[in-house]
Design a protein around this motif. Structure first.
Motif, mmCIF file in Angstrom:
data_model
loop_
_atom_site.group_PDB
_atom_site.id
_atom_site.type_symbol
_atom_site.label_atom_id
_atom_site.label_comp_id
_atom_site.label_asym_id
_atom_site.label_seq_id
_atom_site.Cartn_x
_atom_site.Cartn_y
_atom_site.Cartn_z
ATOM 1 N N UNK A 186 5.305 -6.211 36.375
ATOM 2 C CA UNK A 186 5.236 -6.923 37.770
ATOM 3 C C UNK A 186 4.437 -6.212 38.588
ATOM 4 N N UNK A 187 3.337 -5.550 38.005
ATOM 5 C CA UNK A 187 2.302 -4.782 39.071
ATOM 6 C C UNK A 187 1.071 -5.844 38.994
ATOM 7 N N UNK A 199 -8.411 -3.727 39.411
ATOM 8 C CA UNK A 199 -7.090 -3.510 40.219
ATOM 9 C C UNK A 199 -7.660 -3.063 41.890
ATOM 10 N N UNK A 200 -6.799 -3.678 42.585
ATOM 11 C CA UNK A 200 -7.082 -3.281 44.028
ATOM 12 C C UNK A 200 -5.891 -3.072 44.462
ATOM 13 N N UNK A 252 -8.568 -1.990 33.431
ATOM 14 C CA UNK A 252 -7.406 -2.571 33.811
ATOM 15 C C UNK A 252 -6.843 -3.391 32.694
ATOM 16 N N UNK A 253 -5.471 -3.590 32.601
ATOM 17 C CA UNK A 253 -4.848 -4.298 31.291
ATOM 18 C C UNK A 253 -5.229 -5.706 31.544
ATOM 19 N N UNK A 254 -5.494 -6.342 32.707
ATOM 20 C CA UNK A 254 -5.735 -7.763 33.130
ATOM 21 C C UNK A 254 -6.691 -8.309 32.316
ATOM 22 N N UNK A 255 -6.790 -9.130 31.354
ATOM 23 C CA UNK A 255 -8.004 -9.505 30.719
ATOM 24 C C UNK A 255 -8.017 -10.800 29.922
ATOM 25 N N UNK A 256 -9.097 -11.402 29.267
ATOM 26 C CA UNK A 256 -9.245 -12.615 28.625
ATOM 27 C C UNK A 256 -10.434 -12.588 27.733
ATOM 28 N N UNK A 257 -10.255 -13.118 26.569
ATOM 29 C CA UNK A 257 -11.293 -13.309 25.630
ATOM 30 C C UNK A 257 -10.918 -14.208 24.448
ATOM 31 N N UNK A 310 -13.494 -8.807 37.817
ATOM 32 C CA UNK A 310 -12.832 -9.552 39.155
ATOM 33 C C UNK A 310 -11.649 -8.908 39.805
ATOM 34 N N UNK A 311 -12.052 -8.866 41.080
ATOM 35 C CA UNK A 311 -11.063 -8.059 41.877
ATOM 36 C C UNK A 311 -9.433 -8.925 41.951
ATOM 37 N N UNK A 312 -8.532 -8.076 41.521
ATOM 38 C CA UNK A 312 -7.169 -8.647 41.446
ATOM 39 C C UNK A 312 -6.144 -7.674 42.265
ATOM 40 N N UNK A 313 -5.093 -8.063 42.879
ATOM 41 C CA UNK A 313 -4.325 -7.146 43.762
ATOM 42 C C UNK A 313 -3.276 -6.515 42.523
#
Length: 272
Positions: free
Chosen positions: A92-93, A118-119, A153-158, A193-196
């Motif tokens: 949930x981060x 990550x921001x 960071x872990x948030x990614x797409x490919x 890209x910036x993400x909260x």
């Protein structure tokens, strides 16, 4: 005459969610998977009923008995069937709905790999020692590949087939970094890209302590010391899908896509 059974079409996007005792966070995370996408919750030995909760909430559960963040991520990638695969933490981060513009950029052919920078929202979201370790690794990555990224960071797409072709071997904390390094060696276009970044639910399994951060940095430093991998067969093919994404969310980020070019390998070792 017997009827012909048509196999179900694969989901448009699979979201890999490595999971170790995230029962409390799962409802929030799974509620934010975009409609039509498939959540792959990869259970890495949970003892709090995470797998049962995920199934009850409609997720597809993948069993990954081998412990390790990379082991869980790769098990999810191997189980995926969609053309585009995303990764997101299960604590949930990070909000998986933020992956919509990532997928749009990959699908259009504008980028081959899209990462979330990550921001942190609040001082507790990202401890100082974890942030310092991430910054040091980003600098080492720049020396190794020439990429001017701010975060790993872990948030990614490919695209799934392209990721599998990278031949990722790390099964610990170095997996996300190895993905970026080998993608850079293969000449992929990488965007950020910036993400909260929100305070996570529960205790961190990796960077919650100085020792955990040190072990993660050690794993990643080992990845950076690897020689450049061959690039001939791992570069993604030009995008064939030119359909316009129907999602109404608009990407407000103006970050540029980087065309990665291998740089001379940096010396191994941990950052000071």
């Amino acid at each position: 005459m017997k009827g012909v059974t048509t196999p179900p079409a694969p989901p448009p996007v699979d979201v890999v969610l490595p999971c170790l005792n995230e029962a409390e966070a799962l409802p929030w995370v799974l509620a934010r998977i975009p409609p039509g996408w498939r959540a792959l919750v990869v259970d890495n030995g949970s003892t709090d009923g995470s797998a049962d909760i995920a199934r009850a909430l409609g997720a597809h559960v993948v069993d990954a008995p081998r412990r390790g963040f990379g082991a869980a991520c790769h098990a999810g990638l191997a189980a995926a069937t969609a053309d585009i695969v995303c990764f997101c933490d299960c604590d949930a981060s990070l909000d998986p709905s933020l992956l919509i513009p990532f997928v749009r950029q990959v699908r259009s052919g504008e980028a081959d790999l899209v990462l979330g920078r990550r921001r942190p929202k609040g001082r507790s979201a990202w401890p100082a020692h974890a942030r310092a370790g991430n910054l040091a690794l980003a600098r080492l990555l720049r020396r190794r590949t020439g990429l001017r990224l701010h975060d790993l960071g872990p948030l990614r797409a490919a695209r799934r087939e392209s990721l599998l072709a990278l031949g990722l071997t790390d099964r610990r904390s170095g997996y996300p970094l190895q993905m970026v390094v080998r993608a850079a060696d293969a000449g992929w276009r990488i965007a950020e890209h910036d993400v909260p970044y929100l305070p996570r639910t529960g205790a961190s399994k990796v960077t919650g302590t100085w020792l955990g951060t040190w072990q993660a940095v050690r794993d990643m430093s080992r990845v950076l010391a690897e020689p450049a991998s061959p690039t001939s067969d791992t570069a993604p093919a030009p995008a064939q899908d030119q359909d316009q994404d129907q999602d109404q969310d608009q990407d407000q980020d103006q970050d540029q896509v980087q065309n990665s070019a291998p740089a001379p390998a940096a010396q191994g070792g941990t950052p000071r």
